[in-house]
Design a protein around this motif. Structure first.
Motif, PDB file in Angstrom:
ATOM      1  N   GLU A  54       6.641  -6.948 -81.966  1.00  0.00           N
ATOM      2  CA  GLU A  54       7.815  -6.189 -81.537  1.00  0.00           C
ATOM      3  C   GLU A  54       9.051  -7.081 -81.582  1.00  0.00           C
ATOM      4  OE1 GLU A  54       9.471  -4.021 -77.526  1.00  0.00           O
ATOM      5  OE2 GLU A  54       7.306  -4.045 -77.868  1.00  0.00           O
ATOM      6  N   VAL A  55      10.097  -6.593 -82.252  1.00  0.00           N
ATOM      7  CA  VAL A  55      11.343  -7.356 -82.326  1.00  0.00           C
ATOM      8  C   VAL A  55      12.476  -6.685 -81.564  1.00  0.00           C
ATOM      9  CG1 VAL A  55      10.852  -8.565 -84.479  1.00  0.00           C
ATOM     10  CG2 VAL A  55      11.930  -6.317 -84.553  1.00  0.00           C
ATOM     11  N   SER A  56      12.317  -5.430 -81.229  1.00  0.00           N
ATOM     12  CA  SER A  56      13.354  -4.732 -80.487  1.00  0.00           C
ATOM     13  C   SER A  56      12.750  -3.504 -79.825  1.00  0.00           C
ATOM     14  CB  SER A  56      14.484  -4.309 -81.428  1.00  0.00           C
ATOM     15  OG  SER A  56      15.502  -3.641 -80.710  1.00  0.00           O
ATOM     16  N   VAL A  97       9.649 -11.909 -88.418  1.00  0.00           N
ATOM     17  CA  VAL A  97      10.288 -11.807 -87.106  1.00  0.00           C
ATOM     18  C   VAL A  97      11.654 -12.476 -87.084  1.00  0.00           C
ATOM     19  CG1 VAL A  97      10.110 -12.523 -84.683  1.00  0.00           C
ATOM     20  CG2 VAL A  97       8.128 -11.542 -85.843  1.00  0.00           C
ATOM     21  N   LYS A  98      11.733 -13.700 -87.586  1.00  0.00           N
ATOM     22  CA  LYS A  98      12.998 -14.452 -87.547  1.00  0.00           C
ATOM     23  C   LYS A  98      14.076 -13.717 -88.349  1.00  0.00           C
ATOM     24  CE  LYS A  98      12.929 -18.954 -87.550  1.00  0.00           C
ATOM     25  NZ  LYS A  98      12.783 -20.345 -88.004  1.00  0.00           N
ATOM     26  N   ALA A 100      14.165 -10.552 -89.167  1.00  0.00           N
ATOM     27  CA  ALA A 100      14.465  -9.265 -88.526  1.00  0.00           C
ATOM     28  C   ALA A 100      15.421  -9.451 -87.360  1.00  0.00           C
ATOM     29  CB  ALA A 100      13.176  -8.601 -88.061  1.00  0.00           C
ATOM     30  N   LYS A 101      15.217 -10.492 -86.575  1.00  0.00           N
ATOM     31  CA  LYS A 101      16.114 -10.734 -85.434  1.00  0.00           C
ATOM     32  C   LYS A 101      17.521 -11.076 -85.902  1.00  0.00           C
ATOM     33  CE  LYS A 101      12.679 -11.799 -81.984  1.00  0.00           C
ATOM     34  NZ  LYS A 101      12.216 -12.735 -80.955  1.00  0.00           N
ATOM     35  N   LEU A 104      19.051  -7.749 -87.045  1.00  0.00           N
ATOM     36  CA  LEU A 104      19.359  -6.884 -85.908  1.00  0.00           C
ATOM     37  C   LEU A 104      20.492  -7.423 -85.047  1.00  0.00           C
ATOM     38  CD1 LEU A 104      15.750  -5.870 -84.845  1.00  0.00           C
ATOM     39  CD2 LEU A 104      17.423  -4.489 -86.082  1.00  0.00           C
ATOM     40  N   SER A 105      20.699  -8.740 -85.080  1.00  0.00           N
ATOM     41  CA  SER A 105      21.773  -9.312 -84.263  1.00  0.00           C
ATOM     42  C   SER A 105      23.161  -9.092 -84.873  1.00  0.00           C
ATOM     43  CB  SER A 105      21.533 -10.814 -84.056  1.00  0.00           C
ATOM     44  OG  SER A 105      21.696 -11.511 -85.269  1.00  0.00           O
TER      45      SER A 105
END
Length: 110
Positions: A54-56, A97-98, A100-101, A104-105
C-alpha cells in the motif's frame, strides 16, 4: 476367420489395459488430495494483499481511480482495493513503491 479374431482381441485388450494404467497413474499424480488443507491466512501479511504494498489510502473510489490512473500514466502498475480500516488503498509492487511515492507526491498539473 477364427484365427484373425485372436490378434485383434489381444490388441484391443492391450490398448484398454494401457489406458487404464495411464488413467490410474494420472489420477495418482494429479488427483485431488482431500486431506491436505491449503493455507488461507498468512500471518506475515495481515491485510492479505499478497505481493502488493500500500502506497496511499484515500476516502473514496473516485480518488483512488484518479491516483491509479496517474501512476499508470507514469508506467507504474497499480490497483485499488477496499481498505480494512475504511477508505480505499492504492497498491503497487514492492519494486515500484519508491517511484509511486514520488509520482503521488507531485501536484497534479491538470
Amino acid at each position: 476367420m477364427e484365427l484373425d479374431l485372436v490378434p485383434r482381441l489381444g490388441a484391443v485388450l492391450g490398448v484398454a489395459i494401457t489406458l487404464a494404467v495411464l488413467a490410474l497413474l494420472l489420477r495418482w499424480t494429479y488427483g485431488h488430495q482431500k486431506n491436505v488443507t491449503l493455507p488461507t491466512d498468512d500471518p506475515d501479511d495481515p491485510v492479505a494483499t499478497g505481493l502488493l504494498t500500500e502506497v496511499s489510502r484515500v476516502p473514496g473510489p473516485d480518488a483512488a481511480r484518479v491516483l491509479r490512473e496517474r501512476l499508470r500514466a507514469e508506467g507504474i502498475r497499480a490497483t485499488t482495493a477496499r481498505a480494512d480500516g475504511g477508505g480505499w488503498a492504492l497498491l503497487v509492487f514492492p519494486g515500484d513503491v519508491k517511484d509511486a511515492k514520488v509520482v503521488l507526491s507531485r501536484r497534479s498539473l491538470d
